[in-house]
Design a protein around this motif. Structure first.
Motif, PDB file in Angstrom:
ATOM      1  N   MET A 188       0.837  -1.182   0.000  1.00  0.00           N
ATOM      2  CA  MET A 188       0.000   0.000   0.000  1.00  0.00           C
ATOM      3  C   MET A 188       0.881   1.245   0.000  1.00  0.00           C
ATOM      4  O   MET A 188       1.766   1.367   0.824  1.00  0.00           O
ATOM      5  CB  MET A 188      -0.877   0.044   1.261  1.00  0.00           C
ATOM      6  CG  MET A 188      -2.112  -0.793   1.175  1.00  0.00           C
ATOM      7  SD  MET A 188      -3.267  -0.720   2.575  1.00  0.00           S
ATOM      8  CE  MET A 188      -3.001   0.787   3.384  1.00  0.00           C
ATOM      9  N   ASP A 189       0.586   2.152  -0.909  1.00  0.00           N
ATOM     10  CA  ASP A 189       1.295   3.418  -0.904  1.00  0.00           C
ATOM     11  C   ASP A 189       0.456   4.465  -0.178  1.00  0.00           C
ATOM     12  O   ASP A 189      -0.614   4.175   0.363  1.00  0.00           O
ATOM     13  CB  ASP A 189       1.654   3.846  -2.332  1.00  0.00           C
ATOM     14  CG  ASP A 189       0.446   4.127  -3.209  1.00  0.00           C
ATOM     15  OD1 ASP A 189      -0.688   4.247  -2.689  1.00  0.00           O
ATOM     16  OD2 ASP A 189       0.631   4.234  -4.437  1.00  0.00           O
ATOM     17  N   GLU A 190       0.942   5.695  -0.152  1.00  0.00           N
ATOM     18  CA  GLU A 190       0.261   6.760   0.588  1.00  0.00           C
ATOM     19  C   GLU A 190      -1.134   7.047   0.027  1.00  0.00           C
ATOM     20  O   GLU A 190      -2.052   7.369   0.779  1.00  0.00           O
ATOM     21  CB  GLU A 190       1.115   8.026   0.600  1.00  0.00           C
ATOM     22  CG  GLU A 190       2.396   7.893   1.397  1.00  0.00           C
ATOM     23  CD  GLU A 190       2.185   7.357   2.810  1.00  0.00           C
ATOM     24  OE1 GLU A 190       1.299   7.869   3.520  1.00  0.00           O
ATOM     25  OE2 GLU A 190       2.899   6.417   3.190  1.00  0.00           O
ATOM     26  N   ILE A 191      -1.314   6.933  -1.279  1.00  0.00           N
ATOM     27  CA  ILE A 191      -2.632   7.173  -1.877  1.00  0.00           C
ATOM     28  C   ILE A 191      -3.610   6.085  -1.436  1.00  0.00           C
ATOM     29  O   ILE A 191      -4.755   6.376  -1.086  1.00  0.00           O
ATOM     30  CB  ILE A 191      -2.542   7.287  -3.410  1.00  0.00           C
ATOM     31  CG1 ILE A 191      -1.752   8.548  -3.786  1.00  0.00           C
ATOM     32  CG2 ILE A 191      -3.932   7.307  -4.040  1.00  0.00           C
ATOM     33  CD1 ILE A 191      -1.465   8.711  -5.247  1.00  0.00           C
ATOM     34  N   PRO A 238       0.983   5.963   8.383  1.00  0.00           N
ATOM     35  CA  PRO A 238       1.821   6.240   7.198  1.00  0.00           C
ATOM     36  C   PRO A 238       2.849   5.132   7.004  1.00  0.00           C
ATOM     37  O   PRO A 238       3.198   4.416   7.953  1.00  0.00           O
ATOM     38  CB  PRO A 238       2.524   7.554   7.551  1.00  0.00           C
ATOM     39  CG  PRO A 238       1.653   8.175   8.598  1.00  0.00           C
ATOM     40  CD  PRO A 238       1.041   7.029   9.348  1.00  0.00           C
ATOM     41  N   ARG A 239       3.311   4.981   5.784  1.00  0.00           N
ATOM     42  CA  ARG A 239       4.268   3.920   5.435  1.00  0.00           C
ATOM     43  C   ARG A 239       5.447   3.951   6.401  1.00  0.00           C
ATOM     44  O   ARG A 239       5.990   4.997   6.697  1.00  0.00           O
ATOM     45  CB  ARG A 239       4.769   4.118   4.012  1.00  0.00           C
ATOM     46  CG  ARG A 239       5.677   3.003   3.548  1.00  0.00           C
ATOM     47  CD  ARG A 239       6.291   3.298   2.216  1.00  0.00           C
ATOM     48  NE  ARG A 239       5.272   3.592   1.244  1.00  0.00           N
ATOM     49  CZ  ARG A 239       5.097   2.895   0.142  1.00  0.00           C
ATOM     50  NH1 ARG A 239       5.871   1.894  -0.144  1.00  0.00           N
ATOM     51  NH2 ARG A 239       4.156   3.226  -0.710  1.00  0.00           N
ATOM     52  N   GLY A 240       5.808   2.778   6.911  1.00  0.00           N
ATOM     53  CA  GLY A 240       6.952   2.664   7.785  1.00  0.00           C
ATOM     54  C   GLY A 240       6.615   2.769   9.259  1.00  0.00           C
ATOM     55  O   GLY A 240       7.360   2.290  10.093  1.00  0.00           O
ATOM     56  N   GLU A 241       5.511   3.409   9.605  1.00  0.00           N
ATOM     57  CA  GLU A 241       5.137   3.522  11.023  1.00  0.00           C
ATOM     58  C   GLU A 241       4.331   2.307  11.436  1.00  0.00           C
ATOM     59  O   GLU A 241       3.581   1.759  10.660  1.00  0.00           O
ATOM     60  CB  GLU A 241       4.292   4.772  11.256  1.00  0.00           C
ATOM     61  CG  GLU A 241       5.088   6.050  11.182  1.00  0.00           C
ATOM     62  CD  GLU A 241       4.265   7.262  11.558  1.00  0.00           C
ATOM     63  OE1 GLU A 241       3.325   7.134  12.363  1.00  0.00           O
ATOM     64  OE2 GLU A 241       4.588   8.341  11.045  1.00  0.00           O
ATOM     65  N   GLY A 242       4.491   1.897  12.672  1.00  0.00           N
ATOM     66  CA  GLY A 242       3.720   0.791  13.213  1.00  0.00           C
ATOM     67  C   GLY A 242       4.223  -0.582  12.797  1.00  0.00           C
ATOM     68  O   GLY A 242       3.612  -1.582  13.091  1.00  0.00           O
ATOM     69  N   ARG A 243       5.372  -0.639  12.144  1.00  0.00           N
ATOM     70  CA  ARG A 243       5.917  -1.946  11.712  1.00  0.00           C
ATOM     71  C   ARG A 243       7.328  -2.100  12.275  1.00  0.00           C
ATOM     72  O   ARG A 243       8.303  -1.999  11.567  1.00  0.00           O
ATOM     73  CB  ARG A 243       5.970  -2.017  10.186  1.00  0.00           C
ATOM     74  CG  ARG A 243       4.615  -2.020   9.576  1.00  0.00           C
ATOM     75  CD  ARG A 243       4.745  -2.254   8.089  1.00  0.00           C
ATOM     76  NE  ARG A 243       3.458  -2.073   7.485  1.00  0.00           N
ATOM     77  CZ  ARG A 243       3.283  -1.420   6.349  1.00  0.00           C
ATOM     78  NH1 ARG A 243       4.284  -0.910   5.705  1.00  0.00           N
ATOM     79  NH2 ARG A 243       2.073  -1.296   5.850  1.00  0.00           N
ATOM     80  N   ARG A 244       7.396  -2.347  13.541  1.00  0.00           N
ATOM     81  CA  ARG A 244       8.713  -2.433  14.173  1.00  0.00           C
ATOM     82  C   ARG A 244       9.032  -3.836  14.548  1.00  0.00           C
ATOM     83  O   ARG A 244       8.298  -4.686  14.695  1.00  0.00           O
ATOM     84  CB  ARG A 244       8.748  -1.528  15.388  1.00  0.00           C
ATOM     85  CG  ARG A 244       8.561  -0.096  14.944  1.00  0.00           C
ATOM     86  CD  ARG A 244       8.780   0.873  16.076  1.00  0.00           C
ATOM     87  NE  ARG A 244       8.714   2.189  15.482  1.00  0.00           N
ATOM     88  CZ  ARG A 244       7.853   3.095  15.847  1.00  0.00           C
ATOM     89  NH1 ARG A 244       7.027   2.882  16.815  1.00  0.00           N
ATOM     90  NH2 ARG A 244       7.847   4.262  15.267  1.00  0.00           N
TER      91      ARG A 244
END
Length: 155
Positions: free
Chosen positions: A1-4, A149-155
């Motif tokens: 999934m991208d930002e759009i 947003p992309r990258g957040e919440g995936r740690r």
């Protein structure tokens, strides 16, 4: 999934009846591009369904209660299946801590809650103990999932 895609998901959660034209304008794409993205999000299982949000009072389910359940291993699967199939049960969560499960239920009133607990929940094999909290007011209640947003919440 991208930002759009993320923006489309957020818009659809806020208004599931938004037209393709409204979505297209909000994200700066053509209607056909937005339609293709929505189809892809459905096919990928990101969008899992469409539903109407009903007024609880108008449907006879104005009482909200949370039931903490202590469940023995013997009978646990059977109890979870039986409770999951009940329309009064809005949510059923297996939790850590002193209790086994937390169940959110919606019913007409306290008499209906008492009957549900006595006739449905407590007779289930494996249910050892219940503790019920009645919600006096819902300050926030949503089905919307945060779209990070992309990258957040995936740690």
């Amino acid at each position: 999934m991208d930002e759009i895609d993320r923006k489309i998901c957020g818009l659809l959660q806020a208004n599931g009846r938004a037209s393709s034209a409204e979505l297209a304008e909000a994200v700066g794409l053509s209607v056909s591009s937005v339609n293709e993205r929505v189809r892809r999000l459905v096919a990928q299982g990101v969008i899992t369904g469409w539903q109407a949000v009903l007024d609880r009072g108008a449907t006879g389910a104005s009482l909200c209660a949370f039931v903490l359940l202590d469940v023995d291993y013997e009978g646990e699967a059977e109890a979870c299946t039986a409770l999951s199939e009940r329309p009064e049960v809005m949510e059923l969560h297996h939790v850590s801590g002193a209790r086994s499960y937390v169940m959110k239920v919606r019913l007409a009133d306290t008499a209906a809650l008492q009957a549900f607990l006595q006739e449905v929940v407590k007779p289930l094999r494996g249910v050892r103990r219940t503790e019920t909290m009645i919600s006096l007011d819902a300050l926030k209640e949503t089905m919307a999932v945060p779209v990070a947003p992309r990258g957040e919440g995936r740690r």
